[in-house]
Scaffold this active site. Structure first.
Site, PDB file in Angstrom:
ATOM      1  N   GLY A 125     -23.127   0.521  -0.213  1.00  0.00           N
ATOM      2  CA  GLY A 125     -22.874   1.881   0.762  1.00  0.00           C
ATOM      3  C   GLY A 125     -21.919   2.312   1.858  1.00  0.00           C
ATOM      4  O   GLY A 125     -20.582   1.672   1.028  1.00  0.00           O
ATOM      5  N   TYR A 265     -31.659   9.746  -9.809  1.00  0.00           N
ATOM      6  CA  TYR A 265     -30.407  10.185  -9.786  1.00  0.00           C
ATOM      7  C   TYR A 265     -29.883   8.444 -10.205  1.00  0.00           C
ATOM      8  O   TYR A 265     -29.463   7.726 -11.223  1.00  0.00           O
ATOM      9  CB  TYR A 265     -29.147  10.832  -9.786  1.00  0.00           C
ATOM     10  CG  TYR A 265     -27.935  11.040 -10.354  1.00  0.00           C
ATOM     11  CD1 TYR A 265     -28.344  11.034 -12.293  1.00  0.00           C
ATOM     12  CD2 TYR A 265     -27.171  10.323  -9.905  1.00  0.00           C
ATOM     13  CE1 TYR A 265     -26.982  11.153 -12.433  1.00  0.00           C
ATOM     14  CE2 TYR A 265     -25.849  10.501 -11.008  1.00  0.00           C
ATOM     15  CZ  TYR A 265     -25.460  10.639 -12.161  1.00  0.00           C
ATOM     16  OH  TYR A 265     -24.557  10.765 -13.121  1.00  0.00           O
TER      17      TYR A 265
END
Length: 488
Positions: A125, A265
Site C-alpha cells: 500500500g 489488472y
C-alpha cells in the site's frame, strides 16, 4: 548494491502494483513456504524481495535481495540461514521511496527491536501522510534507515507506550493515513491487518491442522497447498499464535473501498477477490465492453497477457471470432541489454510479435486492459498495420486512467496520463486507430457485480484513478501542490 535496470519499455506503459506480502506460521521450514508464496506473487513486484524468519534457537534472521524470487530464494545455502516455523516475506516494486534507485535498505520486511521483543513488518500500500509523519518523528529523535514510507510504522510502534507488539501496532496504524495491508511477525505471533477502507487485499489460509498463512492473493495459497479460509476484513487485525486466530477491530468502522483495479489488472486471473473469480470478472468486463462499444470486425485479439480474458468475453458476446493475433515472447527478461538506438527502437517487438498470416487483410479489434501514456498502444497499432491489417479498433477493459493513484500503485504524474489531457476522440486520433472505446465506469461496476452500475453517492470501490474521487485525502501530495478534482 543497486537495483535491477528499469523494466522493459513494454512494461513501462503499464500501471504497477507496489508489492505483495506473505506470511506463514506453524510449519517446519516456514521460509521455504514463504519463498513459494512470494514466487506466486511475483507479478505484484519484481524489483526485490525479502524474508524474515524466527526460531527459538537462532532468533530472527533475514535475507533481502534484488531481483526475482527464483534467482535468490531457491538457493539452499540462503534458505538454510532462515530456519523456523514462523516467517514473512515481501516482493517489491517501488512507488514511495527511491524510485529507480532502490537501495537494499529500502527492501522489506523491516525489523525493529522493542522492549517487548523484536517484530518485522511487510507492507502493501502507500501511506499518504508519510512525509508529515517522517518530519515529526525525525524532529522527535527518530533515525530513519530507509526512504520507504513503511518505515514510519516501525518508528511509531517504537514510540508507543503499549507493552505488547500487537497493541503497539494498533497505536501506530491509528496515526497512519492511506492504504495498508500488512503482514507482521513477532517471536511467536503472525499478524495481519488491513486499513479501514480495505483498499489493498489480504487473505487467510490454513495449512494442515496447525499451520496458517496470510497472503495478498489466494493464488499464493494454492502453490503451498493451503486452504483459503476467508479475506481479512477491512479494518480488521488478526493475531495468530499457537494455532489459534484472534480477530481485533482497532479502527473506527468505515465503508469499504477496495481497489477496483485489482479486478482489472493487478491480481492474477486465478485468484479470488470478494468471492469472485478474477478471470470471470475480466471475462465479464469484455462482455460489457462488447455491449457498450460494438464494431464490425473480423477477429478479436487480446494484447497479451492481461487483455486475454476481456478479449474472450468480447468475442463471446459479439460473436466475432477470437484469435491470437499477437504472440508474446515468454522468455524476454528484465535484464536484456539494449546496446544501440536501433535495438532500443524495436521496443515492443522484443516482447510481442504479430501473427502475420492471421492478421493480413483483417479488420482487427485489439482488447487491452488499459491505456496509460499510450506509447505502447501506438507501437502495437503500427505492428498490426505493418502486418497488413485492414482496420485496427482498440477496446479498453477499463475506463480512461486520468488521475494518479496514491494508495500503492505506481502511476505517472497526471499530466503524463493520456486521458488527463485528451478526450476519447483525441486519443483515437493520437493513437492513429480506426476507433477507440473504453468501458464506462458504470459498465466496469456491472462487471464486478454491481447490477445498477456505480452509485455516484456511494461507490463500492476505490476508483480514484478513473473518477478523481479520492477516498483518503492524499495529504503529502496536496502539500506538494497536487490539485484535487473539486479544486479544478
Amino acid at each position: 548494491m543497486r537495483a535491477l535496470p528499469p523494466a522493459h519499455p513494454f512494461d513501462d506503459d503499464k500501471l504497477k502494483e507496489e508489492c505483495g506480502v506473505f506470511g506463514v506460521t506453524g510449519v517446519t521450514d516456514a521460509a521455504n513456504f514463504v519463498a513459494l508464496g512470494m514466487h506466486a506473487l511475483q507479478h505484484r513486484g519484481q524489483e526485490a524481495g525479502g524474508i524474515v524468519s524466527h526460531d527459538p534457537a537462532h532468533g530472527f534472521n533475514s535475507a533481502r535481495r534484488f531481483g526475482y524470487v527464483r534467482d535468490n530464494f531457491t538457493k539452499a545455502s540462503l534458505m538454510e540461514t532462515l530456519p523456523g516455523s514462523l516467517s514473512i516475506g515481501h516482493v517489491r516494486y517501488s512507488t514511495a521511496g527511491s524510485k529507480g534507485n532502490t537501495q537494499i535498505r529500502d527492501v522489506q520486511p523491516f525489523f525493529g527491536e522493542f522492549s517487548a521483543g523484536g517484530a518485522a513488518i511487510a507492507h502493501n500500500g502507500n501511506i499518504t501522510n508519510a512525509e508529515a509523519l517522517r518530519r515529526e518523528l525525525i524532529e522527535r529523535g527518530s533515525i530513519f534507515q530507509s526512504s520507504s514510507d513503511s518505515e514510519c510504522i516501525i518508528h511509531l510502534m517504537a514510540r508507543s507506550l503499549q507493552r505488547q507488539v500487537p497493541e503497539r501496532m494498533k497505536d501506530a496504524l491509528r496515526r497512519v493515513e492511506g492504504a495498508f495491508s500488512i503482514v507482521a511477525m513477532t517471536r511467536t505471533k503472525l499478524i495481519g491487518v488491513r486499513d479501514p477502507l480495505g483498499v489493498r487485499p489480504l487473505v487467510l489460509g490454513r495449512i494442515g491442522e496447525d499451520g496458517w498463512a496470510l497472503s495478498s492473493e489466494t493464488c499464493a495459497l494454492d502453490i503451498i497447498g493451503a486452504e483459503f479460509v476467508r479475506e481479512i476484513e477491512p479494518g480488521e487485525m488478526v493475531v495468530i499464535e499457537n494455532g489459534e486466530v484472534a480477530s481485533h477491530r482497532p479502527f473506527q468502522p468505515a465503508r469499504p473501498r477496495f481497489c477496483i483495479f485489482e479486478h482489472v489488472y493487478f491480481s492474477r486471473p486465478d485468484s479470488i477477490l470478494g468471492g469472485r473469480s478474477v478471470y470471470e470478472t475480466r471475462r465479464q468486463i469484455g462482455v460489457e465492453l462488447a455491449r457498450e462499444a460494438p464494431v464490425d470486425a473480423d477477429i478479436v485479439c487480446p494484447v497479451p497477457d492481461s487483455g486475454t480474458p476481456a478479449a474472450i468475453g468480447y468475442s463471446q458476446e459479439s460473436g466475432i471470432p477470437y484469435a491470437m493475433g499477437i504472440i508474446r515472447n515468454q522468455y524476454m527478461g528484465r535484464t536484456f541489454i539494449e546496446p544501440t538506438e536501433q535495438i532500443r527502437n524495436m521496443g515492443v517487438r522484443l516482447k510481442l510479435n504479430v501473427n502475420r498470416a492471421l492478421i493480413r487483410g483483417k479488420r482487427v479489434i485489439l482488447v487491452d486492459d488499459s491505456v496509460v501514456r499510450g506509447t505502447t498502444s501506438r507501437k502495437i497499432k503500427e505492428m498490426i498495420l505493418d502486418a497488413g491489417a485492414k482496420e485496427v479498433h482498440f477496446r479498453i477493459a477499463s475506463p480512461p486512467t486520468s488521475w494518479p493513484c496514491f494508495y500503492g500503485v505506481d502511476t505517472p504524474q497526471r499530466e503524463k496520463l493520456l486521458a488527463a489531457t485528451m478526450t476519447e476522440d483525441e486519443m483515437c486520433s493520437h493513437l492513429g486507430v480506426d476507433s477507440l472505446r473504453f468501458i464506462t465506469l458504470d459498465g466496469l461496476y456491472r462487471a464486478v457485480g454491481e447490477a445498477n452500475g456505480r452509485d455516484p453517492h456511494a461507490p463500492q470501490y476505490c476508483d480514484a484513478c478513473f473518477s478523481g474521487e479520492y477516498p483518503v485525502e492524499p495529504a503529502d501530495q496536496i502539500e506538494k501542490g497536487f490539485a484535487l478534482k473539486a479544486a479544478e
